[in-house]
Design a protein around this motif. Structure first.
Motif, PDB file in Angstrom:
ATOM      1  N   ALA A 121     -93.813  18.022  41.018  1.00 14.43           N
ATOM      2  CA  ALA A 121     -94.059  16.640  41.454  1.00 14.43           C
ATOM      3  C   ALA A 121     -95.008  15.886  40.533  1.00 14.43           C
ATOM      4  O   ALA A 121     -94.915  14.661  40.419  1.00 14.43           O
ATOM      5  CB  ALA A 121     -94.600  16.644  42.877  1.00 14.43           C
ATOM      6  N   ASP A 122     -95.925  16.584  39.856  1.00 17.34           N
ATOM      7  CA  ASP A 122     -96.915  15.899  39.030  1.00 17.34           C
ATOM      8  C   ASP A 122     -96.472  15.663  37.588  1.00 17.34           C
ATOM      9  O   ASP A 122     -97.238  15.145  36.782  1.00 17.34           O
ATOM     10  CB  ASP A 122     -98.236  16.665  39.045  1.00 17.34           C
ATOM     11  CG  ASP A 122     -98.115  18.063  38.441  1.00 17.34           C
ATOM     12  OD1 ASP A 122     -96.988  18.590  38.349  1.00 17.34           O
ATOM     13  OD2 ASP A 122     -99.165  18.626  38.070  1.00 17.34           O
ATOM     14  N   VAL A 123     -95.233  16.003  37.251  1.00 16.60           N
ATOM     15  CA  VAL A 123     -94.737  15.784  35.893  1.00 16.60           C
ATOM     16  C   VAL A 123     -94.364  14.315  35.720  1.00 16.60           C
ATOM     17  O   VAL A 123     -93.613  13.752  36.514  1.00 16.60           O
ATOM     18  CB  VAL A 123     -93.524  16.694  35.587  1.00 16.60           C
ATOM     19  CG1 VAL A 123     -92.930  16.360  34.227  1.00 16.60           C
ATOM     20  CG2 VAL A 123     -93.937  18.152  35.644  1.00 16.60           C
ATOM     21  N   ASP A 124     -94.919  13.694  34.685  1.00 16.80           N
ATOM     22  CA  ASP A 124     -94.627  12.295  34.362  1.00 16.80           C
ATOM     23  C   ASP A 124     -93.297  12.251  33.631  1.00 16.80           C
ATOM     24  O   ASP A 124     -93.148  12.844  32.558  1.00 16.80           O
ATOM     25  CB  ASP A 124     -95.746  11.727  33.492  1.00 16.80           C
ATOM     26  CG  ASP A 124     -95.538  10.262  33.150  1.00 16.80           C
ATOM     27  OD1 ASP A 124     -94.873   9.556  33.927  1.00 16.80           O
ATOM     28  OD2 ASP A 124     -96.057   9.835  32.101  1.00 16.80           O
ATOM     29  N   ARG A 125     -92.309  11.553  34.202  1.00 11.30           N
ATOM     30  CA  ARG A 125     -90.963  11.484  33.639  1.00 11.30           C
ATOM     31  C   ARG A 125     -90.588  10.038  33.378  1.00 11.30           C
ATOM     32  O   ARG A 125     -90.873   9.168  34.194  1.00 11.30           O
ATOM     33  CB  ARG A 125     -89.947  12.080  34.614  1.00 11.30           C
ATOM     34  CG  ARG A 125     -90.214  13.521  34.935  1.00 11.30           C
ATOM     35  CD  ARG A 125     -89.389  13.956  36.097  1.00 11.30           C
ATOM     36  NE  ARG A 125     -90.054  13.515  37.333  1.00 11.30           N
ATOM     37  CZ  ARG A 125     -89.699  13.911  38.536  1.00 11.30           C
ATOM     38  NH1 ARG A 125     -88.676  14.706  38.701  1.00 11.30           N
ATOM     39  NH2 ARG A 125     -90.354  13.492  39.588  1.00 11.30           N
ATOM     40  N   SER A 126     -89.912   9.789  32.248  1.00 10.34           N
ATOM     41  CA  SER A 126     -89.467   8.425  31.972  1.00 10.34           C
ATOM     42  C   SER A 126     -88.167   8.428  31.171  1.00 10.34           C
ATOM     43  O   SER A 126     -87.902   9.349  30.400  1.00 10.34           O
ATOM     44  CB  SER A 126     -90.541   7.634  31.221  1.00 10.34           C
ATOM     45  OG  SER A 126     -90.729   8.166  29.932  1.00 10.34           O
ATOM     46  N   VAL A 127     -87.397   7.373  31.398  1.00 13.47           N
ATOM     47  CA  VAL A 127     -86.166   7.129  30.644  1.00 13.47           C
ATOM     48  C   VAL A 127     -86.268   5.712  30.112  1.00 13.47           C
ATOM     49  O   VAL A 127     -86.555   4.776  30.872  1.00 13.47           O
ATOM     50  CB  VAL A 127     -84.908   7.262  31.539  1.00 13.47           C
ATOM     51  CG1 VAL A 127     -83.657   6.886  30.758  1.00 13.47           C
ATOM     52  CG2 VAL A 127     -84.794   8.664  32.115  1.00 13.47           C
ATOM     53  N   SER A 128     -86.075   5.543  28.803  1.00 10.26           N
ATOM     54  CA  SER A 128     -86.100   4.195  28.230  1.00 10.26           C
ATOM     55  C   SER A 128     -84.812   3.951  27.453  1.00 10.26           C
ATOM     56  O   SER A 128     -84.209   4.879  26.913  1.00 10.26           O
ATOM     57  CB  SER A 128     -87.315   3.999  27.330  1.00 10.26           C
ATOM     58  OG  SER A 128     -87.260   4.858  26.215  1.00 10.26           O
ATOM     59  N   VAL A 129     -84.415   2.688  27.431  1.00  7.59           N
ATOM     60  CA  VAL A 129     -83.201   2.272  26.737  1.00  7.59           C
ATOM     61  C   VAL A 129     -83.579   1.161  25.778  1.00  7.59           C
ATOM     62  O   VAL A 129     -84.250   0.198  26.161  1.00  7.59           O
ATOM     63  CB  VAL A 129     -82.127   1.777  27.733  1.00  7.59           C
ATOM     64  CG1 VAL A 129     -80.868   1.329  26.996  1.00  7.59           C
ATOM     65  CG2 VAL A 129     -81.798   2.861  28.746  1.00  7.59           C
ATOM     66  N   ASN A 130     -83.159   1.307  24.521  1.00  5.85           N
ATOM     67  CA  ASN A 130     -83.466   0.331  23.482  1.00  5.85           C
ATOM     68  C   ASN A 130     -82.174  -0.189  22.870  1.00  5.85           C
ATOM     69  O   ASN A 130     -81.175   0.519  22.839  1.00  5.85           O
ATOM     70  CB  ASN A 130     -84.319   0.972  22.381  1.00  5.85           C
ATOM     71  CG  ASN A 130     -85.577   1.587  22.933  1.00  5.85           C
ATOM     72  OD1 ASN A 130     -86.383   0.916  23.540  1.00  5.85           O
ATOM     73  ND2 ASN A 130     -85.723   2.888  22.748  1.00  5.85           N
ATOM     74  N   GLY A 131     -82.251  -1.397  22.327  1.00  9.20           N
ATOM     75  CA  GLY A 131     -81.098  -1.987  21.658  1.00  9.20           C
ATOM     76  C   GLY A 131     -80.180  -2.705  22.624  1.00  9.20           C
ATOM     77  O   GLY A 131     -80.445  -2.797  23.825  1.00  9.20           O
ATOM     78  N   HIS A 132     -79.119  -3.220  22.089  1.00  7.16           N
ATOM     79  CA  HIS A 132     -78.122  -3.950  22.863  1.00  7.16           C
ATOM     80  C   HIS A 132     -77.104  -2.948  23.403  1.00  7.16           C
ATOM     81  O   HIS A 132     -76.415  -2.287  22.622  1.00  7.16           O
ATOM     82  CB  HIS A 132     -77.448  -5.004  21.986  1.00  7.16           C
ATOM     83  CG  HIS A 132     -76.403  -5.783  22.687  1.00  7.16           C
ATOM     84  ND1 HIS A 132     -76.707  -6.737  23.634  1.00  7.16           N
ATOM     85  CD2 HIS A 132     -75.056  -5.721  22.617  1.00  7.16           C
ATOM     86  CE1 HIS A 132     -75.579  -7.249  24.101  1.00  7.16           C
ATOM     87  NE2 HIS A 132     -74.566  -6.649  23.504  1.00  7.16           N
ATOM     88  N   VAL A 133     -77.017  -2.833  24.716  1.00  6.23           N
ATOM     89  CA  VAL A 133     -76.098  -1.873  25.329  1.00  6.23           C
ATOM     90  C   VAL A 133     -74.670  -2.201  24.933  1.00  6.23           C
ATOM     91  O   VAL A 133     -74.239  -3.351  25.013  1.00  6.23           O
ATOM     92  CB  VAL A 133     -76.236  -1.885  26.866  1.00  6.23           C
ATOM     93  CG1 VAL A 133     -75.196  -0.974  27.506  1.00  6.23           C
ATOM     94  CG2 VAL A 133     -77.622  -1.453  27.259  1.00  6.23           C
ATOM     95  N   ARG A 134     -73.973  -1.170  24.485  1.00  9.75           N
ATOM     96  CA  ARG A 134     -72.573  -1.299  24.094  1.00  9.75           C
ATOM     97  C   ARG A 134     -71.758  -0.294  24.888  1.00  9.75           C
ATOM     98  O   ARG A 134     -72.284   0.751  25.275  1.00  9.75           O
ATOM     99  CB  ARG A 134     -72.426  -0.990  22.605  1.00  9.75           C
ATOM    100  CG  ARG A 134     -73.188  -1.953  21.717  1.00  9.75           C
ATOM    101  CD  ARG A 134     -73.242  -1.494  20.285  1.00  9.75           C
ATOM    102  NE  ARG A 134     -71.932  -1.422  19.658  1.00  9.75           N
ATOM    103  CZ  ARG A 134     -71.745  -1.097  18.379  1.00  9.75           C
ATOM    104  NH1 ARG A 134     -72.777  -0.819  17.603  1.00  9.75           N
ATOM    105  NH2 ARG A 134     -70.546  -1.035  17.865  1.00  9.75           N
TER     106      ARG A 134
END
Length: 151
Positions: free
Chosen positions: A13-26
């Motif tokens: 539960a204490d794990v910091d998780r992230s998802v990021s998206v860069n650029g123009h989605v194609r």
């Protein structure tokens, strides 16, 4: 989709998780979507089960010349030869990457975490079919195109 994969992993539960998206989605080829999802899932599973990481990130970049994915953690790491042949899970990831014309690189050192970088060339990654459903691209990222930064 990648955020869903992240949430399905057995992280503490204490794990910091992230998802990021860069650029123009194609729009992305459906086979590439499937293989990228499986590679990311394996990388996240390894981080959750073996790495004892406190931070895990997934970064998806829609570039002009390639789709790039990076999965990184600050966990225990392992001896790496600079390729992905160090274990069966890593070997499977390499085979999946090769099947879609991608290059997969694993960087890890004991005590310094692990980064898995994959680059899928434009000609393989992006769907060029007429009538490709644009909603499929948003399912891949979990966000609509309006929420992404410009290139």
């Amino acid at each position: 989709m990648l955020q869903q994969v992240m949430m399905e992993m057995p992280f503490a539960a204490d794990v910091d998780r992230s998802v990021s998206v860069n650029g123009h989605v194609r729009p992305v080829d459906v086979v590439v979507i499937r293989e990228v999802r499986e590679i990311v899932a394996e990388a996240l599973f390894n981080a959750a089960r073996h790495a004892r990481a406190q931070t895990v990130t997934v970064e998806l970049t829609f570039g002009r010349r390639a789709l790039e994915v990076v999965v990184a953690d600050n966990g225990s790491g392992f001896e790496s030869r600079g390729d992905s042949g160090s274990g069966f899970g890593l070997l499977g990831m390499q085979k999946r990457a090769e099947s879609i014309g991608a290059r997969l690189t694993v960087e890890s050192r004991p005590g310094a975490g692990t980064s898995i970088w994959m680059r899928v060339p434009e000609r393989k990654a992006y769907a060029v079919r007429v009538g490709f459903p644009t909603w499929l691209a948003s399912r891949f990222t979990g966000r609509s195109d309006r929420q992404h930064a410009s290139p």
